[in-house]
Design a protein around this motif. Structure first.
Motif, PDB file in Angstrom:
ATOM      1  N   LEU A 156      46.297  80.961 137.344  1.00  0.00           N
ATOM      2  CA  LEU A 156      45.037  82.031 137.591  1.00  0.00           C
ATOM      3  C   LEU A 156      45.447  83.154 136.634  1.00  0.00           C
ATOM      4  N   ILE A 157      46.811  83.787 136.907  1.00  0.00           N
ATOM      5  CA  ILE A 157      47.071  84.725 135.875  1.00  0.00           C
ATOM      6  C   ILE A 157      47.096  84.553 134.259  1.00  0.00           C
ATOM      7  N   ARG A 158      47.630  83.122 133.997  1.00  0.00           N
ATOM      8  CA  ARG A 158      47.312  83.111 132.717  1.00  0.00           C
ATOM      9  C   ARG A 158      46.056  82.882 132.028  1.00  0.00           C
TER      10      ARG A 158
ATOM     11  N   ASP B 295      52.901  92.798 131.601  1.00  0.00           N
ATOM     12  CA  ASP B 295      51.627  92.677 131.759  1.00  0.00           C
ATOM     13  C   ASP B 295      51.155  92.017 132.926  1.00  0.00           C
ATOM     14  N   CYS B 296      52.250  91.287 133.763  1.00  0.00           N
ATOM     15  CA  CYS B 296      51.827  90.604 134.992  1.00  0.00           C
ATOM     16  C   CYS B 296      52.337  91.290 136.054  1.00  0.00           C
TER      17      CYS B 296
ATOM     18  N   GLU C 256      45.829 100.745 145.502  1.00  0.00           N
ATOM     19  CA  GLU C 256      46.419 102.114 145.487  1.00  0.00           C
ATOM     20  C   GLU C 256      47.629 102.332 144.821  1.00  0.00           C
ATOM     21  N   ALA C 257      48.379 101.082 144.945  1.00  0.00           N
ATOM     22  CA  ALA C 257      49.720 100.884 144.271  1.00  0.00           C
ATOM     23  C   ALA C 257      49.795 100.140 142.873  1.00  0.00           C
ATOM     24  N   GLY C 258      48.549  99.890 142.635  1.00  0.00           N
ATOM     25  CA  GLY C 258      48.363  98.949 141.465  1.00  0.00           C
ATOM     26  C   GLY C 258      48.775  97.672 141.430  1.00  0.00           C
ATOM     27  N   GLN C 259      48.816  97.085 142.616  1.00  0.00           N
ATOM     28  CA  GLN C 259      48.902  95.851 142.747  1.00  0.00           C
ATOM     29  C   GLN C 259      47.727  94.952 143.488  1.00  0.00           C
ATOM     30  N   ILE C 260      47.451  94.102 142.334  1.00  0.00           N
ATOM     31  CA  ILE C 260      46.096  93.447 142.498  1.00  0.00           C
ATOM     32  C   ILE C 260      46.178  91.881 142.178  1.00  0.00           C
TER      33      ILE C 260
END
Length: 159
Positions: free
Chosen positions: A11-13, A57-58, A73-77
């Motif tokens: 999914l990340i790729r 980037d990841c 809010e902490a930039g973790q998605i």
């Protein structure tokens, strides 16, 4: 239902639009190992997990990758989520809309108080709009506290 780390890698790729070859090269993981991770033939080990989670980037996917949770809010998605910067812009627009609506309601209330002769404004020093903005500035911490309390109560009830 949780997905495997290999499926998360995929999914990340795909979010970056990279082939397996390019993504493996980017992370400095052997292509054969990477293909095995995605296909589920091999469990993702700590070194590969660490490479993905610490890649510049990841890194925004690290919490989701390891714990299956996000914290925008902490930039973790998670892949496919709204980027934190975009969410902040959207939230700012909503905040501006809120402030405009609140100022209008406060202005209307002040005009009603004047109509009831509860006070007489000094129009040389301040207009109703300025007064409404000052009131909102003072009331905002109280409103925020009430909102946070309501959120906590809802979280407890839903747990």
């Amino acid at each position: 239902m949780s997905i495997t780390l290999g499926e998360k890698f995929k999914l990340i790729r795909e979010t970056f639009g990279l082939s397996q070859v390019k993504f493996a090269e980017k992370l400095e993981i052997s292509l054969s190992s990477y293909k095995k991770y995605e296909s589920g033939f091999q469990e993702v080990g700590r070194p590969a997990l660490q490479k993905v989670a610490s890649d510049p980037d990841c890194v925004k996917y690290a919490l989701w990758l390891v714990a299956d949770i996000t914290n925008p809010e902490a930039g973790q998605i998670a892949p496919g989520d709204t980027e934190p910067e975009q969410a902040k812009v959207a939230a700012q627009l909503k905040q501006e809309e809120y402030e405009a609506q609140a100022a209008k309601v406060l202005t209307d209330a002040l005009m009603m108080f004047c109509y009831l002769d509860w006070f007489t404004p000094n129009k040389d020093k301040m207009n109703f709009d300025d007064c409404a903005k000052l009131l909102l500035k003072d009331l905002q911490p109280v409103i925020n506290q009430r909102f946070e309390t309501n959120q906590k109560i809802q979280a407890i009830k839903s747990a």
